[in-house]
Design a protein around this motif. Structure first.
Motif, PDB file in Angstrom:
ATOM      1  N   ASN A  98     -48.040   0.355  56.495  1.00 32.33           N
ATOM      2  CA  ASN A  98     -48.501  -0.458  57.603  1.00 32.33           C
ATOM      3  C   ASN A  98     -47.723  -1.799  57.129  1.00 32.33           C
ATOM      4  OD1 ASN A  98     -49.881  -2.074  55.513  1.00 32.33           O
ATOM      5  ND2 ASN A  98     -51.440  -0.710  55.822  1.00 32.33           N
ATOM      6  N   ASN A  99     -47.869  -2.797  57.909  1.00 34.06           N
ATOM      7  CA  ASN A  99     -47.334  -4.105  57.959  1.00 34.06           C
ATOM      8  C   ASN A  99     -48.102  -5.129  57.470  1.00 34.06           C
ATOM      9  OD1 ASN A  99     -44.757  -3.903  59.003  1.00 34.06           O
ATOM     10  ND2 ASN A  99     -45.063  -4.165  60.878  1.00 34.06           N
ATOM     11  N   ASN A 100     -48.988  -4.819  56.533  1.00 34.88           N
ATOM     12  CA  ASN A 100     -49.542  -5.888  55.723  1.00 34.88           C
ATOM     13  C   ASN A 100     -48.827  -6.440  54.542  1.00 34.88           C
ATOM     14  OD1 ASN A 100     -49.896  -4.231  53.306  1.00 34.88           O
ATOM     15  ND2 ASN A 100     -51.640  -3.549  54.156  1.00 34.88           N
ATOM     16  N   LEU A 101     -49.035  -7.606  54.086  1.00 34.69           N
ATOM     17  CA  LEU A 101     -48.036  -8.125  53.063  1.00 34.69           C
ATOM     18  C   LEU A 101     -47.690  -7.554  51.696  1.00 34.69           C
ATOM     19  CD1 LEU A 101     -46.414 -10.767  52.383  1.00 34.69           C
ATOM     20  CD2 LEU A 101     -48.653 -11.668  51.310  1.00 34.69           C
ATOM     21  N   SER A 102     -48.716  -6.679  51.483  1.00 32.29           N
ATOM     22  CA  SER A 102     -48.552  -5.890  50.012  1.00 32.29           C
ATOM     23  C   SER A 102     -47.576  -4.651  50.335  1.00 32.29           C
ATOM     24  CB  SER A 102     -49.857  -5.156  49.321  1.00 32.29           C
ATOM     25  OG  SER A 102     -50.532  -4.378  50.479  1.00 32.29           O
ATOM     26  N   SER A 103     -47.910  -3.936  51.416  1.00 36.35           N
ATOM     27  CA  SER A 103     -47.097  -2.783  52.147  1.00 36.35           C
ATOM     28  C   SER A 103     -45.359  -3.401  52.269  1.00 36.35           C
ATOM     29  CB  SER A 103     -47.477  -1.956  53.151  1.00 36.35           C
ATOM     30  OG  SER A 103     -48.642  -1.596  52.779  1.00 36.35           O
ATOM     31  N   ARG A 104     -45.378  -4.455  52.758  1.00 37.96           N
ATOM     32  CA  ARG A 104     -43.982  -4.845  53.053  1.00 37.96           C
ATOM     33  C   ARG A 104     -43.452  -5.281  51.668  1.00 37.96           C
ATOM     34  NH1 ARG A 104     -46.377  -8.250  57.176  1.00 37.96           N
ATOM     35  NH2 ARG A 104     -45.876  -9.879  56.012  1.00 37.96           N
ATOM     36  N   PHE A 105     -44.162  -6.004  50.866  1.00 39.93           N
ATOM     37  CA  PHE A 105     -43.373  -6.347  49.515  1.00 39.93           C
ATOM     38  C   PHE A 105     -43.111  -4.792  48.902  1.00 39.93           C
ATOM     39  CE2 PHE A 105     -44.032  -7.304  45.060  1.00 39.93           C
ATOM     40  CZ  PHE A 105     -42.789  -8.215  44.831  1.00 39.93           C
ATOM     41  N   LEU A 106     -43.751  -3.889  48.904  1.00 36.74           N
ATOM     42  CA  LEU A 106     -43.535  -2.652  48.166  1.00 36.74           C
ATOM     43  C   LEU A 106     -42.163  -2.127  48.691  1.00 36.74           C
ATOM     44  CD1 LEU A 106     -44.209  -0.291  46.401  1.00 36.74           C
ATOM     45  CD2 LEU A 106     -45.423   0.710  48.207  1.00 36.74           C
ATOM     46  N   ARG A 107     -42.267  -2.018  50.093  1.00 34.18           N
ATOM     47  CA  ARG A 107     -40.672  -1.494  50.740  1.00 34.18           C
ATOM     48  C   ARG A 107     -39.681  -2.583  50.284  1.00 34.18           C
ATOM     49  NH1 ARG A 107     -44.638  -0.627  55.040  1.00 34.18           N
ATOM     50  NH2 ARG A 107     -43.592  -2.454  56.283  1.00 34.18           N
ATOM     51  N   PHE A 108     -39.956  -3.637  50.318  1.00 33.82           N
ATOM     52  CA  PHE A 108     -38.657  -4.532  49.831  1.00 33.82           C
ATOM     53  C   PHE A 108     -38.226  -4.509  48.609  1.00 33.82           C
ATOM     54  CE2 PHE A 108     -37.706  -8.743  47.929  1.00 33.82           C
ATOM     55  CZ  PHE A 108     -36.593  -9.058  48.707  1.00 33.82           C
ATOM     56  N   LYS A 109     -39.184  -4.363  47.651  1.00 38.11           N
ATOM     57  CA  LYS A 109     -39.089  -4.098  46.329  1.00 38.11           C
ATOM     58  C   LYS A 109     -38.465  -2.988  46.052  1.00 38.11           C
ATOM     59  CE  LYS A 109     -42.509  -3.325  43.233  1.00 38.11           C
ATOM     60  NZ  LYS A 109     -43.745  -3.476  42.453  1.00 38.11           N
ATOM     61  N   LEU A 110     -38.897  -1.762  46.531  1.00 38.48           N
ATOM     62  CA  LEU A 110     -38.098  -0.507  46.406  1.00 38.48           C
ATOM     63  C   LEU A 110     -36.478  -0.808  46.861  1.00 38.48           C
ATOM     64  CD1 LEU A 110     -40.750   1.798  47.539  1.00 38.48           C
ATOM     65  CD2 LEU A 110     -39.984   1.895  45.181  1.00 38.48           C
ATOM     66  N   LYS A 111     -36.312  -1.172  47.717  1.00 39.85           N
ATOM     67  CA  LYS A 111     -34.976  -1.398  48.335  1.00 39.85           C
ATOM     68  C   LYS A 111     -34.046  -2.178  47.448  1.00 39.85           C
ATOM     69  CE  LYS A 111     -34.274   1.621  51.720  1.00 39.85           C
ATOM     70  NZ  LYS A 111     -33.312   2.564  51.505  1.00 39.85           N
ATOM     71  N   LEU A 112     -34.767  -3.327  47.170  1.00 39.12           N
ATOM     72  CA  LEU A 112     -33.976  -4.436  46.404  1.00 39.12           C
ATOM     73  C   LEU A 112     -33.659  -3.949  45.103  1.00 39.12           C
ATOM     74  CD1 LEU A 112     -33.048  -7.283  46.025  1.00 39.12           C
ATOM     75  CD2 LEU A 112     -35.446  -8.013  45.060  1.00 39.12           C
ATOM     76  N   PHE A 113     -34.543  -3.205  44.308  1.00 37.77           N
ATOM     77  CA  PHE A 113     -34.027  -2.841  42.839  1.00 37.77           C
ATOM     78  C   PHE A 113     -33.655  -1.529  42.886  1.00 37.77           C
ATOM     79  CE2 PHE A 113     -37.296  -5.946  42.291  1.00 37.77           C
ATOM     80  CZ  PHE A 113     -36.913  -7.085  41.515  1.00 37.77           C
ATOM     81  N   HIS A 114     -33.890  -0.789  43.950  1.00 33.80           N
ATOM     82  CA  HIS A 114     -33.200   0.715  43.874  1.00 33.80           C
ATOM     83  C   HIS A 114     -32.538   0.913  45.314  1.00 33.80           C
ATOM     84  CE1 HIS A 114     -35.731   1.022  40.184  1.00 33.80           C
ATOM     85  NE2 HIS A 114     -36.640   0.544  41.067  1.00 33.80           N
ATOM     86  N   PRO A 115     -31.656   0.071  45.622  1.00 36.38           N
ATOM     87  CA  PRO A 115     -30.990   0.358  47.008  1.00 36.38           C
ATOM     88  C   PRO A 115     -30.618   1.707  47.478  1.00 36.38           C
ATOM     89  CG  PRO A 115     -29.610  -0.698  45.452  1.00 36.38           C
ATOM     90  CD  PRO A 115     -30.756  -0.682  44.770  1.00 36.38           C
ATOM     91  N   LYS A 116     -30.289   2.670  46.700  1.00 37.45           N
ATOM     92  CA  LYS A 116     -29.701   4.127  47.116  1.00 37.45           C
ATOM     93  C   LYS A 116     -30.888   4.882  47.170  1.00 37.45           C
ATOM     94  CE  LYS A 116     -25.449   3.667  44.122  1.00 37.45           C
ATOM     95  NZ  LYS A 116     -24.473   4.424  43.415  1.00 37.45           N
ATOM     96  N   LEU A 117     -32.433   4.430  46.978  1.00 36.51           N
ATOM     97  CA  LEU A 117     -33.466   5.371  47.048  1.00 36.51           C
ATOM     98  C   LEU A 117     -33.587   5.682  48.547  1.00 36.51           C
ATOM     99  CD1 LEU A 117     -36.234   4.329  44.644  1.00 36.51           C
ATOM    100  CD2 LEU A 117     -34.825   6.357  44.662  1.00 36.51           C
ATOM    101  N   LYS A 118     -33.773   6.816  48.997  1.00 39.56           N
ATOM    102  CA  LYS A 118     -34.222   7.120  50.348  1.00 39.56           C
ATOM    103  C   LYS A 118     -35.786   6.913  50.428  1.00 39.56           C
ATOM    104  CE  LYS A 118     -30.151   8.715  51.533  1.00 39.56           C
ATOM    105  NZ  LYS A 118     -29.291   8.263  52.677  1.00 39.56           N
ATOM    106  N   ILE A 119     -36.364   6.221  51.792  1.00 35.14           N
ATOM    107  CA  ILE A 119     -37.648   5.949  51.882  1.00 35.14           C
ATOM    108  C   ILE A 119     -37.936   6.761  53.088  1.00 35.14           C
ATOM    109  CG2 ILE A 119     -39.439   4.511  52.354  1.00 35.14           C
ATOM    110  CD1 ILE A 119     -37.757   2.332  50.791  1.00 35.14           C
ATOM    111  N   SER A 120     -39.065   7.841  52.990  1.00 35.61           N
ATOM    112  CA  SER A 120     -39.584   8.455  54.090  1.00 35.61           C
ATOM    113  C   SER A 120     -41.156   8.273  54.084  1.00 35.61           C
ATOM    114  CB  SER A 120     -39.240   9.822  54.145  1.00 35.61           C
ATOM    115  OG  SER A 120     -39.822  10.703  52.710  1.00 35.61           O
TER     116      SER A 120
END
Length: 218
Positions: A98-120
């Motif tokens: 969802n689009n709450n702050l904690s979820s957006r931060f989790l997705r941002f953190k995953l992509k920032l520190f692990h840019p090659k990770l796929k997210i589904s």
């Protein structure tokens, strides 16, 4: 000769369907061997879904899988194991998409520190898929083929399905009781691929591999 080659390549691209498999939710003493068998016979992506197991138990499974197959595994939850074992990516829980702050931060953190990770992630209805505004590498759409879904694959139902898939800006995979008899409907609806259910881990090895092969050559 070149023309023939291009026609063959284009045909292969049009007919190509990516196939993934989703594990059962609990532990099984034969599962690691079946995972290996499926990869050896053409499986492209495995979704390791173990909500009934803790992180250590899931890690024990990963340690038993041949290392060459780890980059083709998506892990549900236990996100820290994705980078530790060089997995393909992570599959987000419903609560994390969802689009709450904690979820957006989790997705941002995953992509920032692990840019090659796929997210589904998984959507359980056309409505939730249509209302989503977050871009993923791909998504799973469940319950379309379940007997209880009562989805109409005649003209109106197929038209709706194709419209939602074409407009959602996602690569959408069909999951949930997906069988070879639905292959034409999967292709007509323009799904990016199909996910084989956990039953493939319970069937006889020969039957499971034949089922996988049927999808791979579709």
């Amino acid at each position: 000769m070149l023309l023939i080659f291009l026609v063959l390549v284009n045909s292969a691209l049009i007919c190509f369907m990516e196939v993934l498999a989703i594990t059962s939710s609990g532990a099984s003493p034969t599962e690691v061997q079946r995972i290996t068998d499926l990869f050896e016979n053409g499986l492209m992506v495995l979704h390791l879904r173990k909500p009934k197991l803790d992180s250590k138990e899931v890690e024990d499974i990963l340690k038993q899988i041949p290392k060459k197959y780890l980059p083709y595994i998506m892990i549900h939850g236990k996100y820290n194991l994705a980078s530790k074992y060089n997995l393909r990516g992570v599959h987000l829980k419903r609560s994390h998409r969802n689009n709450n702050l904690s979820s957006r931060f989790l997705r941002f953190k995953l992509k920032l520190f692990h840019p090659k990770l796929k997210i589904s992630t998984t959507f359980h209805s056309l409505q939730s898929l249509r209302e989503n505004n977050v871009k993923y590498d791909y998504v799973l759409l469940s319950n379309v083929f379940n007997a209880s879904s009562k989805f109409n694959f005649e003209d109106s139902g197929m038209k709706l399905l194709k419209t939602v898939i074409s407009k959602c800006n996602q690569n959408v995979f069909a999951i949930g009781d997906v069988k070879t008899e639905y292959l034409e409907s999967i292709k007509e609806a323009q799904f990016a691929g199909a996910g084989l259910s956990s039953s493939i881990f319970k069937e006889d090895k020969a039957i499971a591999i034949n089922e996988l092969q049927d999808f791979l050559v579709a």
